[in-house]
Design a protein around this motif. Structure first.
Motif, PDB file in Angstrom:
ATOM      1  N   THR A   1      39.909  46.606  59.853  1.00  0.00           N
ATOM      2  CA  THR A   1      39.455  45.346  58.882  1.00  0.00           C
ATOM      3  C   THR A   1      39.153  45.582  57.727  1.00  0.00           C
ATOM      4  OG1 THR A   1      37.616  45.471  59.455  1.00  0.00           O
ATOM      5  CG2 THR A   1      39.416  44.221  60.832  1.00  0.00           C
ATOM      6  N   GLY A   2      39.880  47.135  56.996  1.00  0.00           N
ATOM      7  CA  GLY A   2      39.271  47.823  55.285  1.00  0.00           C
ATOM      8  C   GLY A   2      39.424  47.156  54.610  1.00  0.00           C
ATOM      9  N   SER A   3      40.854  46.593  54.976  1.00  0.00           N
ATOM     10  CA  SER A   3      41.729  46.155  53.114  1.00  0.00           C
ATOM     11  C   SER A   3      41.431  44.917  52.795  1.00  0.00           C
ATOM     12  CB  SER A   3      43.451  46.272  53.549  1.00  0.00           C
ATOM     13  OG  SER A   3      44.297  45.860  52.821  1.00  0.00           O
ATOM     14  N   SER A   4      41.315  44.243  54.142  1.00  0.00           N
ATOM     15  CA  SER A   4      40.911  42.597  54.287  1.00  0.00           C
ATOM     16  C   SER A   4      39.843  42.286  53.613  1.00  0.00           C
ATOM     17  CB  SER A   4      40.716  41.937  55.716  1.00  0.00           C
ATOM     18  OG  SER A   4      40.657  40.228  55.755  1.00  0.00           O
ATOM     19  N   THR A   5      38.109  43.275  54.202  1.00  0.00           N
ATOM     20  CA  THR A   5      36.850  43.538  53.767  1.00  0.00           C
ATOM     21  C   THR A   5      36.726  44.296  52.122  1.00  0.00           C
ATOM     22  OG1 THR A   5      36.666  44.385  55.796  1.00  0.00           O
ATOM     23  CG2 THR A   5      35.014  44.221  54.386  1.00  0.00           C
ATOM     24  N   TRP A   6      37.821  44.710  52.412  1.00  0.00           N
ATOM     25  CA  TRP A   6      38.162  45.257  50.010  1.00  0.00           C
ATOM     26  C   TRP A   6      38.652  43.992  49.413  1.00  0.00           C
ATOM     27  CZ3 TRP A   6      42.141  45.606  46.671  1.00  0.00           C
ATOM     28  CH2 TRP A   6      41.281  46.149  45.839  1.00  0.00           C
ATOM     29  N   TRP A   7      39.239  43.638  50.286  1.00  0.00           N
ATOM     30  CA  TRP A   7      39.770  42.430  49.521  1.00  0.00           C
ATOM     31  C   TRP A   7      38.672  40.968  49.427  1.00  0.00           C
ATOM     32  CZ3 TRP A   7      44.175  40.836  46.152  1.00  0.00           C
ATOM     33  CH2 TRP A   7      45.574  42.289  46.029  1.00  0.00           C
ATOM     34  N   ARG A   8      38.189  40.490  50.233  1.00  0.00           N
ATOM     35  CA  ARG A   8      37.079  39.896  50.505  1.00  0.00           C
ATOM     36  C   ARG A   8      35.853  40.277  49.417  1.00  0.00           C
ATOM     37  NH1 ARG A   8      35.121  38.964  56.113  1.00  0.00           N
ATOM     38  NH2 ARG A   8      33.845  40.972  55.105  1.00  0.00           N
ATOM     39  N   ASP A   9      35.472  41.294  49.966  1.00  0.00           N
ATOM     40  CA  ASP A   9      34.222  41.617  49.574  1.00  0.00           C
ATOM     41  C   ASP A   9      33.475  41.669  48.466  1.00  0.00           C
ATOM     42  OD1 ASP A   9      32.985  40.024  52.192  1.00  0.00           O
ATOM     43  OD2 ASP A   9      33.064  42.289  52.911  1.00  0.00           O
ATOM     44  N   HIS A  10      34.759  42.471  47.958  1.00  0.00           N
ATOM     45  CA  HIS A  10      34.964  43.580  46.875  1.00  0.00           C
ATOM     46  C   HIS A  10      36.239  42.634  45.836  1.00  0.00           C
ATOM     47  CE1 HIS A  10      32.145  46.229  49.006  1.00  0.00           C
ATOM     48  NE2 HIS A  10      33.218  46.159  49.866  1.00  0.00           N
ATOM     49  N   LEU A  11      37.096  42.934  45.620  1.00  0.00           N
ATOM     50  CA  LEU A  11      38.603  42.385  44.779  1.00  0.00           C
ATOM     51  C   LEU A  11      38.242  41.088  44.309  1.00  0.00           C
ATOM     52  CD1 LEU A  11      40.377  43.226  43.279  1.00  0.00           C
ATOM     53  CD2 LEU A  11      41.757  41.886  44.405  1.00  0.00           C
ATOM     54  N   ASP A  12      38.346  40.020  45.731  1.00  0.00           N
ATOM     55  CA  ASP A  12      38.082  38.768  45.430  1.00  0.00           C
ATOM     56  C   ASP A  12      36.206  38.036  44.596  1.00  0.00           C
ATOM     57  OD1 ASP A  12      39.935  38.028  45.837  1.00  0.00           O
ATOM     58  OD2 ASP A  12      39.366  37.418  47.787  1.00  0.00           O
ATOM     59  N   HIS A  13      35.179  39.119  44.529  1.00  0.00           N
ATOM     60  CA  HIS A  13      33.751  38.797  43.565  1.00  0.00           C
ATOM     61  C   HIS A  13      34.282  38.978  42.364  1.00  0.00           C
ATOM     62  CE1 HIS A  13      29.968  38.512  42.988  1.00  0.00           C
ATOM     63  NE2 HIS A  13      29.576  39.917  42.750  1.00  0.00           N
ATOM     64  N   HIS A  14      34.545  40.988  42.076  1.00  0.00           N
ATOM     65  CA  HIS A  14      34.184  41.014  40.711  1.00  0.00           C
ATOM     66  C   HIS A  14      35.168  40.654  39.800  1.00  0.00           C
ATOM     67  CE1 HIS A  14      31.490  43.910  41.177  1.00  0.00           C
ATOM     68  NE2 HIS A  14      31.777  44.530  42.451  1.00  0.00           N
ATOM     69  N   MET A  15      36.590  40.628  40.529  1.00  0.00           N
ATOM     70  CA  MET A  15      37.690  39.785  39.507  1.00  0.00           C
ATOM     71  C   MET A  15      37.498  38.962  38.780  1.00  0.00           C
ATOM     72  SD  MET A  15      39.340  42.520  38.831  1.00  0.00           S
ATOM     73  CE  MET A  15      41.140  42.161  38.136  1.00  0.00           C
ATOM     74  N   PRO A  16      37.071  37.216  39.101  1.00  0.00           N
ATOM     75  CA  PRO A  16      36.639  36.228  38.433  1.00  0.00           C
ATOM     76  C   PRO A  16      35.979  36.486  37.282  1.00  0.00           C
ATOM     77  CG  PRO A  16      37.062  36.072  41.262  1.00  0.00           C
ATOM     78  CD  PRO A  16      37.161  37.520  40.802  1.00  0.00           C
TER      79      PRO A  16
END
Length: 141
Positions: free
Chosen positions: A89-104
């Motif tokens: 689940t590393g990729s999904s966790t990264w998208w959800r918890d990291h990328l989707d937080h910082h990019m907006p």
């Protein structure tokens, strides 16, 4: 005195403490935040960006001029390097918890790129300009 605790050691195969073999640290895929932004992020996270009258998101090709952007993108790179090792689940966790937080936050109208005039078209990578030589040395070396 036979059969007492004194004889216990004679009955056991005592193995001296062996230091555990050190597992080498995994090799980084990207050697710097710049390489991560150039090769991974800008190619994968394709959103239309531009001035306020053209797009709701902002991005600066010279992202490296903003200390906040550097810090957030460095966090995204380091978390990506760590979570890529979790095949479940590393990729999904990264998208959800990291990328989707910082990019907006980075791309918001009042974020670090608020004044940027850089733009792209639908489906194109995020605008990118190389930083000054030596600004982000390869940490794998």
């Amino acid at each position: 005195m036979s059969g007492g605790y004194e004889d216990l050691d004679d009955d056991l195969d005592v193995v001296p403490h062996q230091p555990a073999e050190e597992t080498p640290a995994p090799t980084l895929v990207f050697g710097s935040v710049d390489e991560f932004v150039r090769e991974q992020l800008s190619q994968t996270y394709r959103r239309v960006v531009g001035p306020s009258n053209r797009a709701s998101r902002r991005w600066a090709a010279e992202w490296w001029r903003s200390p906040e952007a550097i810090a957030r993108l460095e966090a995204l790179w380091r978390s990506w390097e760590h979570l890529r090792l979790d095949g479940a689940t590393g990729s999904s966790t990264w998208w959800r918890d990291h990328l989707d937080h910082h990019m907006p936050i980075l791309m918001s109208a009042d974020g670090p790129f608020a004044d940027s005039e850089d733009q792209n078209k639908p489906g194109e990578p995020l605008p990118y300009a190389p930083p000054p030589a030596g600004m982000f040395p390869d940490v794998r070396v």
